[in-house]
Design a protein around this motif. Structure first.
Motif, PDB file in Angstrom:
ATOM      1  N   GLY A  87       0.757  -1.444  -0.133  1.00 44.93           N
ATOM      2  CA  GLY A  87       0.006  -0.033  -0.168  1.00 44.93           C
ATOM      3  C   GLY A  87       0.849   1.325   0.001  1.00 44.93           C
ATOM      4  N   ILE A  88       0.360   2.403  -0.767  1.00 44.78           N
ATOM      5  CA  ILE A  88       1.064   3.426  -0.914  1.00 44.78           C
ATOM      6  C   ILE A  88       0.341   4.622  -0.843  1.00 44.78           C
ATOM      7  CG2 ILE A  88       2.568   5.057  -2.612  1.00 44.78           C
ATOM      8  CD1 ILE A  88       4.111   2.399  -1.946  1.00 44.78           C
ATOM      9  N   HIS A  89       0.358   5.122   0.027  1.00 39.32           N
ATOM     10  CA  HIS A  89      -0.518   6.596   0.366  1.00 39.32           C
ATOM     11  C   HIS A  89      -0.046   7.749  -0.662  1.00 39.32           C
ATOM     12  CE1 HIS A  89       2.309   8.898   2.551  1.00 39.32           C
ATOM     13  NE2 HIS A  89       2.557   7.774   3.090  1.00 39.32           N
ATOM     14  N   LEU A  90      -1.208   8.452  -0.852  1.00 38.62           N
ATOM     15  CA  LEU A  90      -1.188   9.808  -1.812  1.00 38.62           C
ATOM     16  C   LEU A  90      -0.007  10.575  -1.018  1.00 38.62           C
ATOM     17  CD1 LEU A  90      -1.859  11.742  -4.069  1.00 38.62           C
ATOM     18  CD2 LEU A  90      -3.685  12.535  -2.540  1.00 38.62           C
ATOM     19  N   GLY A  91       0.981  11.203  -1.406  1.00 40.67           N
ATOM     20  CA  GLY A  91       1.947  11.930  -0.579  1.00 40.67           C
ATOM     21  C   GLY A  91       3.313  10.979  -0.344  1.00 40.67           C
ATOM     22  N   ARG A 117      -5.487  -6.552   3.460  1.00 41.88           N
ATOM     23  CA  ARG A 117      -6.047  -5.623   4.502  1.00 41.88           C
ATOM     24  C   ARG A 117      -4.836  -4.635   5.103  1.00 41.88           C
ATOM     25  NH1 ARG A 117      -9.427 -10.029   7.528  1.00 41.88           N
ATOM     26  NH2 ARG A 117      -7.338 -10.909   7.116  1.00 41.88           N
ATOM     27  N   ILE A 118      -3.501  -5.306   5.203  1.00 34.21           N
ATOM     28  CA  ILE A 118      -2.753  -4.633   5.620  1.00 34.21           C
ATOM     29  C   ILE A 118      -2.247  -3.673   4.783  1.00 34.21           C
ATOM     30  CG2 ILE A 118      -0.178  -4.803   6.402  1.00 34.21           C
ATOM     31  CD1 ILE A 118      -2.030  -6.448   8.310  1.00 34.21           C
ATOM     32  N   ALA A 119      -2.028  -3.953   3.409  1.00 38.77           N
ATOM     33  CA  ALA A 119      -1.754  -2.897   2.467  1.00 38.77           C
ATOM     34  C   ALA A 119      -2.764  -1.864   2.501  1.00 38.77           C
ATOM     35  CB  ALA A 119      -1.637  -3.715   1.029  1.00 38.77           C
ATOM     36  N   GLU A 120      -3.945  -2.045   2.657  1.00 35.67           N
ATOM     37  CA  GLU A 120      -5.046  -0.891   2.708  1.00 35.67           C
ATOM     38  C   GLU A 120      -4.797   0.011   3.728  1.00 35.67           C
ATOM     39  OE1 GLU A 120      -8.691  -3.068   3.150  1.00 35.67           O
ATOM     40  OE2 GLU A 120      -8.793  -3.939   1.060  1.00 35.67           O
ATOM     41  N   GLY A 121      -4.296  -0.620   4.911  1.00 35.50           N
ATOM     42  CA  GLY A 121      -3.959   0.337   5.849  1.00 35.50           C
ATOM     43  C   GLY A 121      -2.874   1.444   5.605  1.00 35.50           C
ATOM     44  N   SER A 156      -7.146   5.919   2.581  1.00 37.08           N
ATOM     45  CA  SER A 156      -8.050   6.189   1.585  1.00 37.08           C
ATOM     46  C   SER A 156      -7.842   6.877   0.291  1.00 37.08           C
ATOM     47  CB  SER A 156      -9.389   7.052   2.446  1.00 37.08           C
ATOM     48  OG  SER A 156      -9.030   8.370   2.814  1.00 37.08           O
ATOM     49  N   ASP A 157      -6.618   7.224   0.122  1.00 36.54           N
ATOM     50  CA  ASP A 157      -6.367   8.065  -1.068  1.00 36.54           C
ATOM     51  C   ASP A 157      -5.165   7.344  -1.769  1.00 36.54           C
ATOM     52  OD1 ASP A 157      -4.293   8.551   0.761  1.00 36.54           O
ATOM     53  OD2 ASP A 157      -4.529  10.600   0.911  1.00 36.54           O
ATOM     54  N   GLY A 158      -4.547   6.287  -1.592  1.00 38.76           N
ATOM     55  CA  GLY A 158      -3.596   5.652  -2.190  1.00 38.76           C
ATOM     56  C   GLY A 158      -3.924   4.627  -3.222  1.00 38.76           C
ATOM     57  N   VAL A 159      -2.795   3.828  -3.450  1.00 37.05           N
ATOM     58  CA  VAL A 159      -3.043   2.587  -4.190  1.00 37.05           C
ATOM     59  C   VAL A 159      -2.259   1.300  -3.629  1.00 37.05           C
ATOM     60  CG1 VAL A 159      -0.698   3.346  -5.272  1.00 37.05           C
ATOM     61  CG2 VAL A 159      -2.218   2.375  -6.695  1.00 37.05           C
ATOM     62  N   ILE A 160      -2.921   0.250  -4.198  1.00 36.41           N
ATOM     63  CA  ILE A 160      -2.397  -1.071  -3.520  1.00 36.41           C
ATOM     64  C   ILE A 160      -1.570  -1.831  -4.719  1.00 36.41           C
ATOM     65  CG2 ILE A 160      -2.899  -3.273  -2.463  1.00 36.41           C
ATOM     66  CD1 ILE A 160      -5.366  -1.652  -0.983  1.00 36.41           C
ATOM     67  N   LEU A 161      -0.504  -2.203  -4.603  1.00 32.35           N
ATOM     68  CA  LEU A 161       0.081  -2.970  -5.547  1.00 32.35           C
ATOM     69  C   LEU A 161       0.109  -4.513  -5.364  1.00 32.35           C
ATOM     70  CD1 LEU A 161       3.499  -0.925  -6.186  1.00 32.35           C
ATOM     71  CD2 LEU A 161       1.360  -0.860  -7.549  1.00 32.35           C
ATOM     72  N   ARG A 162      -0.045  -5.080  -6.381  1.00 28.17           N
ATOM     73  CA  ARG A 162      -0.168  -6.898  -6.139  1.00 28.17           C
ATOM     74  C   ARG A 162       1.040  -7.424  -6.902  1.00 28.17           C
ATOM     75  NH1 ARG A 162      -5.483 -10.230  -6.896  1.00 28.17           N
ATOM     76  NH2 ARG A 162      -4.939  -9.981  -9.224  1.00 28.17           N
ATOM     77  N   VAL A 163       1.759  -8.097  -6.542  1.00 34.40           N
ATOM     78  CA  VAL A 163       2.665  -8.985  -7.354  1.00 34.40           C
ATOM     79  C   VAL A 163       2.404 -10.472  -7.173  1.00 34.40           C
ATOM     80  CG1 VAL A 163       4.314  -7.217  -7.640  1.00 34.40           C
ATOM     81  CG2 VAL A 163       4.654  -8.891  -5.611  1.00 34.40           C
ATOM     82  N   ARG A 184      -7.440   3.356  -4.560  1.00 31.92           N
ATOM     83  CA  ARG A 184      -8.420   3.874  -3.542  1.00 31.92           C
ATOM     84  C   ARG A 184      -9.178   5.269  -3.771  1.00 31.92           C
ATOM     85  NH1 ARG A 184      -8.658  -0.033  -0.295  1.00 31.92           N
ATOM     86  NH2 ARG A 184      -9.574   0.948   1.427  1.00 31.92           N
ATOM     87  N   LYS A 185      -8.217   6.217  -4.456  1.00 32.70           N
ATOM     88  CA  LYS A 185      -8.841   7.403  -4.486  1.00 32.70           C
ATOM     89  C   LYS A 185      -9.933   7.576  -5.568  1.00 32.70           C
ATOM     90  CE  LYS A 185      -5.599   9.039  -8.188  1.00 32.70           C
ATOM     91  NZ  LYS A 185      -4.964  10.244  -8.738  1.00 32.70           N
TER      92      LYS A 185
END
Length: 114
Positions: free
Chosen positions: A5-9, A56-60, A64-71, A111-112
């Motif tokens: 999970g990567i948040h905006l900013g 769910r860990i990545a969601e944290g 609410s404004d980021g992106v979740i990557l999956r590999v 998420r945004k």
């Protein structure tokens, strides 16, 4: 799969939107170990990025404004510029560390855009 999970900013937010994973310092000039990375506060100096088995860990971390990557889980090919590294996982996040850079991560959740 493993999730990040990567948040905006976050400094790597724009790269994440394009499926690019870059650590804070790929050359590890500060000598950051997996143990130091896991304790936190050294991301900008670390050759590692944190990944979780549980989305769910990545969601944290995406907030609410980021992106979740999956590999997909699996070993890199000999020509890849990354590898998986064991994490001491002090916080129980089912964490693995990716050492190095990686391209073509799936943008699993923006998420945004919800």
């Amino acid at each position: 799969y493993l999730y990040r999970g990567i948040h905006l900013g976050h400094p790597e937010y724009n790269n994440a939107l394009n499926g690019i994973v870059e650590p804070g310092d790929i050359w590890n000039a500060a000598g950051i170990t997996p143990e130091l990375h896991n304790l936190g506060g050294v991301s900008s100096q670390s050759p590692y990025t944190s990944w979780a088995r549980d989305p769910r860990i990545a969601e944290g971390f995406a907030k609410s404004d980021g992106v979740i990557l999956r590999v997909p889980v699996g070993a890199p090919s000999p020509s890849d510029t990354w590898r998986w590294v064991w994490s001491p996982d002090e916080y129980g996040e089912t964490e693995l560390l990716l050492e190095g850079s990686r391209r073509n991560a799936e943008v699993f959740d923006r998420r945004k855009c919800r």
